[in-house]
Design a protein around this motif. Structure first.
Motif, mmCIF file in Angstrom:
data_model
loop_
_atom_site.group_PDB
_atom_site.id
_atom_site.type_symbol
_atom_site.label_atom_id
_atom_site.label_comp_id
_atom_site.label_asym_id
_atom_site.label_seq_id
_atom_site.Cartn_x
_atom_site.Cartn_y
_atom_site.Cartn_z
ATOM 1 N N LEU A 10 0.827 -1.209 0.000
ATOM 2 C CA LEU A 10 0.000 0.000 0.000
ATOM 3 C C LEU A 10 0.859 1.254 0.000
ATOM 4 N N PHE A 11 1.856 1.309 0.885
ATOM 5 C CA PHE A 11 2.736 2.476 0.923
ATOM 6 C C PHE A 11 3.579 2.573 -0.338
ATOM 7 N N GLY A 12 3.954 1.440 -0.901
ATOM 8 C CA GLY A 12 4.678 1.458 -2.162
ATOM 9 C C GLY A 12 3.840 2.047 -3.288
ATOM 10 N N LEU A 13 2.556 1.699 -3.307
ATOM 11 C CA LEU A 13 1.657 2.248 -4.317
ATOM 12 C C LEU A 13 1.487 3.755 -4.138
ATOM 13 N N LEU A 15 3.626 5.799 -2.724
ATOM 14 C CA LEU A 15 4.896 6.407 -3.108
ATOM 15 C C LEU A 15 5.024 6.474 -4.622
ATOM 16 N N PHE A 16 4.617 5.410 -5.311
ATOM 17 C CA PHE A 16 4.659 5.407 -6.772
ATOM 18 C C PHE A 16 3.760 6.501 -7.350
ATOM 19 N N LEU A 17 2.545 6.638 -6.807
ATOM 20 C CA LEU A 17 1.623 7.662 -7.311
ATOM 21 C C LEU A 17 2.142 9.069 -7.048
ATOM 22 N N GLY A 25 9.751 14.304 -5.113
ATOM 23 C CA GLY A 25 10.928 14.098 -5.947
ATOM 24 C C GLY A 25 11.610 12.784 -5.633
ATOM 25 N N TYR A 26 12.509 12.358 -6.514
ATOM 26 C CA TYR A 26 13.205 11.091 -6.333
ATOM 27 C C TYR A 26 14.101 11.110 -5.097
#
Length: 62
Positions: A10-13, A15-17, A25-26
């Motif tokens: 969920l947090f990865g999604l 972060l991706f969005l 920023g990266y």
């Protein structure tokens, strides 16, 4: 039927969005991921997991 989703996924999604919408920023994403990684290896990981479990259980009761 209950659907369970890993909080990491969920947090990865999220972060991706945020990266995709250029809201984050990266460099900031790398710092946030590194902070989460190192936070997980401290003594704060147990209480954070307990708090997260309590919040999820409270939402399930609604």
């Amino acid at each position: 039927m209950a659907l369970t989703v890993s909080l990491v996924a969920l947090f990865g999604l999220v972060l991706f969005l945020l990266l995709r919408s250029h809201t984050l920023g990266y460099g900031s994403a790398f710092v946030a991921a590194g902070f989460g990684f190192f936070l997980a290896s401290t003594g704060a990981a147990g209480p954070i997991n307990q708090l997260t479990t309590a919040v999820i259980d409270a939402f399930q009761q609604l």
